[in-house]
Write a protein that holds these residues in place. Sequence first.
Motif, short mmCIF file in Angstrom:
data_model
loop_
_atom_site.label_atom_id
_atom_site.label_comp_id
_atom_site.label_asym_id
_atom_site.label_seq_id
_atom_site.Cartn_x
_atom_site.Cartn_y
_atom_site.Cartn_z
N ALA A 189 0.84 -1.20 0.00
CA ALA A 189 0.00 0.00 0.00
C ALA A 189 0.87 1.24 0.00
O ALA A 189 2.04 1.21 0.41
CB ALA A 189 -0.92 0.01 1.22
N ARG A 190 0.28 2.34 -0.46
CA ARG A 190 1.00 3.61 -0.46
C ARG A 190 1.14 4.11 0.97
O ARG A 190 0.14 4.32 1.67
CB ARG A 190 0.24 4.64 -1.30
N GLY A 191 2.36 4.30 1.39
CA GLY A 191 2.61 4.80 2.73
C GLY A 191 2.65 6.32 2.73
O GLY A 191 2.00 6.99 3.53
N THR A 192 3.43 6.86 1.80
CA THR A 192 3.55 8.31 1.65
C THR A 192 4.29 8.59 0.36
O THR A 192 5.12 7.80 -0.08
CB THR A 192 4.32 8.93 2.84
N ASP A 193 4.00 9.70 -0.25
CA ASP A 193 4.77 10.13 -1.42
C ASP A 193 5.62 11.35 -1.08
O ASP A 193 6.17 12.00 -1.97
CB ASP A 193 3.83 10.43 -2.60
#
Length: 565
Positions: A471-475
């Motif tokens: 999953a996307r954690g942070t960009d």
Amino acid sequence: MSASPATLGHRRVLRFWGWGYADEVLDAAEETRLADLVSLLGGGSPVAAPTLADFTLPAPRITPPAPLQAICSASPYDRLSHALGKSLADSLRLLHRTVPAVPDQVVFPHSEGQLEAVLDWASSVRAAVIPFGGGTSVCGGVEADIPGDYDGVLSVDLQYMNRVLDVDRSSRAALIEGGALGPELEAALKPAGLTLRHFPQSFQFSTLGGWIATRAGGHYATQYTHIDDFVENLRMLTPRGVLETRRLPGSGAGPSPDRMLIGSEGTLGFITRAWMRVQDRPRYRASASVHFPDMARATPAVRAVSQAALFPSNCRLLDPAEALLNGVGDGTTALLVLAFESADHPLDAWLARALELMADHGGRWDAEAVQRSLHGQDDSAAAEHRQGAAGTWRDQFLRAPYYRNYLTPRGVMADTFETAITWDRFDAFYTGVRAALERAIREATGADGLLSCRFTHVYPDGPAPYFTFYARGTDRGDMQAMLDRWRHIKRAANAAVTGLGGTVTHHHAVGRDHRPAGYDEQVPALFREAFAGARAVLDPQGMMNPGVLVDTPSRGAVAGGVLSD
């Protein structure tokens, strides 16, 4: 502060913030594949890997007495590498350059006598003591941030207590010290033609004592699934003295003392040595990769094999997403990796019967590849056994922990959790857990993730599903925000598996991360009180690994860990 590692340990230096050796890197093909995953999930530019110079550590609160000074270290590398385990949360905190606590001293005893002196010292200075094997805990089992009122924290690393002390060939057993790594004990057993044949994913970096303390799962998908099955006796050094069980092939003499010590997770004492049941090295192998249209049709086939007393060594069912992510499928079919092995006899009949069961449930396989897998000691045939889908999956399985070193700094969460459930409840369980995790990922990240499942072990009465999510954690390179998102998803996972009737862990242990909405819900309160009573006898000061399994009332401890609010 020096940026180069300095340690009293005798082993190759490990990466203190992630998985594996400090000098190990991914190859170009692996990085290309992972870069595509980062792009798919919306990750960003990598956060720089931390160095020791990035951390300002508090001065040690306690000083070792003169007789122990030579085996104690307060170097930045030793304190940081023993502060946490190897979970995603652990890597995130180190990448964020924020470690809640570090041990005041790291101790490397060479003998049980030195270990006893360490416990005496800890008692005299009101220090908590954390047993440390390979440090591969993924559930907060070895971290130095502990609950309670202590004047110091010692992390005690048993890597020098790593010998195979004796081999009983006639009983097929070996006496092994608790600090032995998997490769070390296997190398010592090989000249005798023996093997423990317990291969968890962390095999290269984890120890016998750690396996026993956490009830680790290993190589065998059926029959011999946990380290419990191989323990013949144990010797544990507790704060009250030595507790050694009688070496027997079996006994009906009341509650088993071995069973109380296995899975105690460092809360009762140190597992210093154990007689382990070992085996002759396998000579015969047979394998097949079987495809099914979907999990609904694959699951009854696996159940049939598990209930037929065929006891395959490998019986790992990958759902379509798991097969795709591991490069052994296109995402449209489920894959069963099926294998048998024996030191005594060819396995044609076992594999043939298993494939009959597969056919009954719509499975299909490459008949020529199956024939090539049937072999004895021929090296070319052994190589064949590691080719094809089964070989590809095996390679991916061993490399997977390293991929987090690439993904996490780039803002992608990659994590796993495992459980077990009876066959009659599996279909609803699989659907319910997936729905809960998909919802939690969207809530935490605002986007969909990737979720897959495989069976790591199977029993006549149910499977052990192992879920993986990306999953996307942070960009934005914000590791703290990513840690907050992980906490939300992890709580949801714990609640889903226990709420739907499964176990909060099948083989990753409890630690501190699986207590909230997990172990405390799963295990009867009266049993937890009884275990706390046993601990109070063996560890009256409550110094051993506080916060794991039970609270420590004598120190005013409360349930703690990274998941606590």
